[in-house]
Scaffold this active site. Structure first.
Site, PDB file in Angstrom:
ATOM      1  N   ALA A  10       0.805  -1.227   0.000  1.00  0.00           N
ATOM      2  CA  ALA A  10       0.000   0.000   0.000  1.00  0.00           C
ATOM      3  C   ALA A  10       0.834   1.272   0.000  1.00  0.00           C
ATOM      4  CB  ALA A  10      -0.941  -0.013   1.198  1.00  0.00           C
ATOM      5  N   CYS A  42      -6.722  -6.264   3.890  1.00  0.00           N
ATOM      6  CA  CYS A  42      -7.926  -6.252   4.719  1.00  0.00           C
ATOM      7  C   CYS A  42      -9.007  -7.204   4.196  1.00  0.00           C
ATOM      8  CB  CYS A  42      -8.483  -4.830   4.824  1.00  0.00           C
ATOM      9  SG  CYS A  42      -7.366  -3.686   5.663  1.00  0.00           S
TER      10      CYS A  42
END
Length: 450
Positions: A10, A42
């Site tokens: 990320a 996630c």
């Protein structure tokens, strides 16, 4: 200009995209210890129960896309082991070939993320003992989760522990969750966590509280898990004991670290060492409510910090304003949302505070399908500035947490909450939003005391 980025997820790839956008002459090298770039961590719990059909669905861009379409020298299985700020080089090992490498940089970003905490329990290496942080982790769990696996034990009652307890339960497994504290969901206050406990009981998830795991036992595969009080039979163990920043390789660099060894930066994501930046789960995060650095590793923050680091590295000055700690997770039929400070945190920080707690409906209570919302607001008792909010319910939690997070960002008071112009129609809300009802109740309390 040569940019080197440690980490291919990320924060790292958000930075890389900004660099190539704003510096057309940039040479960007990214070094990722694993083999997969830029994926949604996630979403991993939802691949375990099949809600997301394949782990491939979580990959935003492949390594080949970064290399062939975007011109980034994206290297997989490259583990960085040291940084030399004097010679401006990073060194490490190509895990596939076994060869050592050394790469020079003009500007360096450390976006190495975090790894699961692995306790030193006896039997930790037995088959059937898992952690969850990467796609390979998820694939190992899926492969292990055969029909023979009937009893699953989750150790730890945080975000991943609760999400994985749900995931295992929804595929029909008998689930036990062991937590060393007095209640699960420590991001909430104890009086709010009771709703999580009730939901676990309703869904047939066994909660074992106030017990410390001491060992895992079995022949080749896990058979038993031992605590300081009991011995439990189990076929699979998922350890969710928290995460730690991947920063061991910065030893000797002089880079300043803080909580759990996370890297300290300024608001432009610069470390104290020239031309070295840091972002994401390996760094500290400025908490706007606490007015100090904190360590709350979340995907939204990693993407944001990475983007800001990339902009600053490429000469486009941008400041990271900080976090309020907004988060939400799904646990069976409940949504659990929090932003800012809990009552417990305000007390620990010696902030003068007061709280208000209400139960309301997520929409107009006369409209079919309305569901209860449990809301707790924490605010300063001296100037009535909002400090935080906790919201638990079946529906409408995300909307209220986001409104409260916005209010915290703008340093609003409980009086300001009443003045907010929020949308209303019976299928979506009551004429007074539940957070406004909570604010009004707090204001009535102030009037009564005065």
């Amino acid at each position: 200009m040569k940019y080197v980025i440690i980490g291919g997820d990320a924060a790292g790839m958000s930075a890389a995209m900004q660099i190539i956008k704003h510096d057309r002459e940039a040479k960007v090298v990214t070094l990722e210890k694993g083999g997969i770039y830029s994926y949604g961590q996630c979403g991993l719990p939802y691949t375990i129960n099949g809600l997301i059909p394949s782990t491939d669905d979580l990959i935003a861009r492949s390594v080949d896309t970064f290399r062939n379409k975007l011109g980034i020298d994206a290297r997989a299985y490259h583990e960085v082991q040291s940084i030399d700020p004097k010679t401006k080089t990073v060194a490490g090992q190509d895990l596939q070939s076994g060869k050592m490498f050394s790469i020079s940089y003009d500007k360096l970003l450390i976006a190495s993320g975090a790894s699961p905490v692995i306790p030193d329990w006896k039997g930790i290496g037995l088959n059937g003992v898992h952690t969850l942080k990467t796609i390979p982790d998820a694939e190992r769990i899926i492969q292990n989760l055969s029909e023979d696996i009937q009893h699953v034990t989750v150790v730890g009652g945080g975000y991943i522990g609760l999400e994985m307890a749900e995931s295992f339960r929804t595929v029909g497994k008998n689930v036990r969750l062991i937590h060393r504290g007095t209640y699960v969901g420590k991001m909430f206050d104890a009086d709010m966590a009771q709703y999580i406990h009730k939901e676990a009981e309703k869904q047939g998830i066994e909660l074992i509280l106030n017990e410390h795991v001491t060992a895992i036992e079995g022949d080749r595969s896990v058979e038993l898990i031992r605590t300081d009080q009991n011995l439990y039979s189990t076929d699979l163990v998922l350890i969710s004991a928290g995460i730690k920043p991947n920063t061991s390789f910065i030893q000797g660099t002089g880079i300043t670290t803080g909580i759990r060894g996370a890297i300290q930066t300024n608001r432009y994501m610069e470390t104290n060492v020239r031309d070295i930046y840091a972002a994401g789960d390996c760094t500290l995060h400025y908490h706007m409510v606490k007015e100090q650095d904190d360590y709350i590793p979340l995907g939204t923050t990693a993407n944001k910090q990475g983007r800001i680091a990339g902009l600053n590295m490429a000469g486009q000055q941008r400041m990271f304003k900080g976090i309020t700690g907004s988060s939400i997770l799904k646990f069976m039929d409940l949504s659990l949302g929090k932003t800012g400070l809990s009552e417990w945190e305000a007390k620990q920080l010696n902030i003068p505070y007061d709280v208000v707690k209400i139960e309301a409906k997520d929409i107009a209570d006369y409209y079919p399908g309305s569901r209860p919302l449990h809301i707790k607001l924490t605010y300063r008792s001296d100037n009535f500035r909002l400090l935080g909010g906790q919201v638990i319910g079946e529906k409408g939690v995300d909307k209220r947490v986001d409104v409260l997070g916005t209010a915290l960002f703008n340093e609003m008071t409980i009086f300001d909450l009443e003045d907010l112009d929020l949308s209303y129609a019976p299928p979506f809300n009551g004429s007074w939003d539940p957070i406004q009802r909570a604010a009004r109740q707090a204001m009535r309390g102030l009037t009564d005391r005065n």
